[in-house]
Scaffold this motif. Structure first.
Motif, mmCIF file in Angstrom:
data_model
loop_
_atom_site.group_PDB
_atom_site.id
_atom_site.type_symbol
_atom_site.label_atom_id
_atom_site.label_comp_id
_atom_site.label_asym_id
_atom_site.label_seq_id
_atom_site.Cartn_x
_atom_site.Cartn_y
_atom_site.Cartn_z
ATOM 1 N N ILE A 187 -28.418 -64.546 -100.518
ATOM 2 C CA ILE A 187 -29.098 -63.869 -99.416
ATOM 3 C C ILE A 187 -28.543 -64.288 -98.058
ATOM 4 O O ILE A 187 -28.590 -63.516 -97.088
ATOM 5 C CB ILE A 187 -30.622 -64.087 -99.472
ATOM 6 N N VAL A 235 -28.336 -59.684 -96.752
ATOM 7 C CA VAL A 235 -29.783 -59.484 -96.816
ATOM 8 C C VAL A 235 -30.057 -58.108 -97.423
ATOM 9 O O VAL A 235 -29.515 -57.109 -96.957
ATOM 10 C CB VAL A 235 -30.423 -59.577 -95.415
ATOM 11 N N LEU A 256 -38.685 -67.028 -96.335
ATOM 12 C CA LEU A 256 -38.109 -65.752 -95.929
ATOM 13 C C LEU A 256 -38.766 -65.226 -94.660
ATOM 14 O O LEU A 256 -38.104 -64.635 -93.796
ATOM 15 C CB LEU A 256 -38.240 -64.723 -97.062
ATOM 16 N N GLU A 301 -33.622 -63.266 -90.055
ATOM 17 C CA GLU A 301 -32.869 -62.209 -90.728
ATOM 18 C C GLU A 301 -33.665 -61.530 -91.841
ATOM 19 O O GLU A 301 -33.399 -60.370 -92.175
ATOM 20 C CB GLU A 301 -31.566 -62.778 -91.308
ATOM 21 N N SER A 302 -34.601 -62.245 -92.438
ATOM 22 C CA SER A 302 -35.351 -61.687 -93.577
ATOM 23 C C SER A 302 -36.830 -61.516 -93.277
ATOM 24 O O SER A 302 -37.608 -61.198 -94.167
ATOM 25 C CB SER A 302 -35.192 -62.594 -94.801
ATOM 26 N N VAL A 322 -38.071 -58.026 -94.341
ATOM 27 C CA VAL A 322 -37.616 -57.443 -95.600
ATOM 28 C C VAL A 322 -38.823 -57.282 -96.539
ATOM 29 O O VAL A 322 -39.549 -58.249 -96.779
ATOM 30 C CB VAL A 322 -36.549 -58.337 -96.276
#
Length: 227
Positions: A41, A45, A67, A72-73, A76
């Motif tokens: 990851i 991503v 996360l 960045e995550s 998500v």
């Protein structure tokens, strides 16, 4: 189509999930451990993660928490999968930042349906964020819909995707009393319209982040028996 990561240590379940998703047009990468997942990851991503709670080297709840703390995550979508069936277990997953929760055993059709609902919800969030006013402001609270961020006293709030969506719904209906059913349908769809427990969890965590004096809330008011 979305690129999906499946994190599941049971080979048989992982293969069934991957086969079903690939047949439905998704691209998939599979991981049997948290270590494999983390090493990948940081390189790429995904658009969505299907995550088992019980992994051999790290608890899925811990993974979700990390996360949501990584920029960045942070947004998500995550669908958690577990053999645990109690409401408390599901609430724990949602509280950490998961978007949805599937209990084993589940059908392939249910997994695909949950994926579609999650994708529609994310698309709706993006559409609503780009429509109408670009910024909402009320006192020290500010929401930048275009950027998908919220601020309190000019400090960015670290919200989970559901908390952010909930805040957007409330801000777009200032002065209105929204029923529990209306809010849950907007966030999760009709299949969750009676899940008041999960809604209360997210409302409580959101309040902790935006209300400086919880005993005298400024932004979110409760109308008992209504919403």
């Amino acid at each position: 189509m979305a690129h999906i990561y499946i994190v599941e240590d049971d080979v048989n379940i992982r293969e069934i999930e991957a086969f079903s998703l690939k047949n439905s047009g998704y691209t998939v990468e599979e991981f049997g451990s948290a270590k494999e997942f983390w090493s990948r990851i940081y390189e790429k991503v995904p658009d969505l993660i299907v995550l088992d709670v019980m992994l051999p080297d790290e608890d899925g709840l811990s993974i979700v928490k990390k996360l949501r703390q990584w920029a960045e995550s942070r947004y998500v979508p995550i669908i958690m999968v577990t053999a645990k069936t109690t409401e408390l277990d599901r609430v724990k997953g949602l509280d950490r930042g998961a978007d949805d929760y599937l209990t084993k055993p589940f059908s392939v059709e249910e997994l695909l349906a949950r994926l579609r609902v999650t994708q529609r919800r994310i698309a709706m969030m993006e559409s609503e964020s780009s429509a109408g006013a670009a910024v909402f402001s009320n006192g020290q609270l500010r929401i930048d819909y275009a950027a998908g961020c919220a601020y309190l006293n000019e400090q960015e709030l670290h919200l989970t995707p559901i908390e952010y969506k909930l805040l957007c719904i409330l801000s777009q209906n200032v002065g209105k009393v929204l029923t529990h059913t209306y809010i849950t349908q907007k966030i999760w769809g009709h299949s969750w319209e009676n899940d008041i427990a999960s809604l209360r969890v997210f409302m409580a965590t959101l309040r902790k982040k935006i209300e400086t004096t919880p005993e005298s809330p400024k932004y979110i008011q409760t109308h008992i028996g209504v919403g």
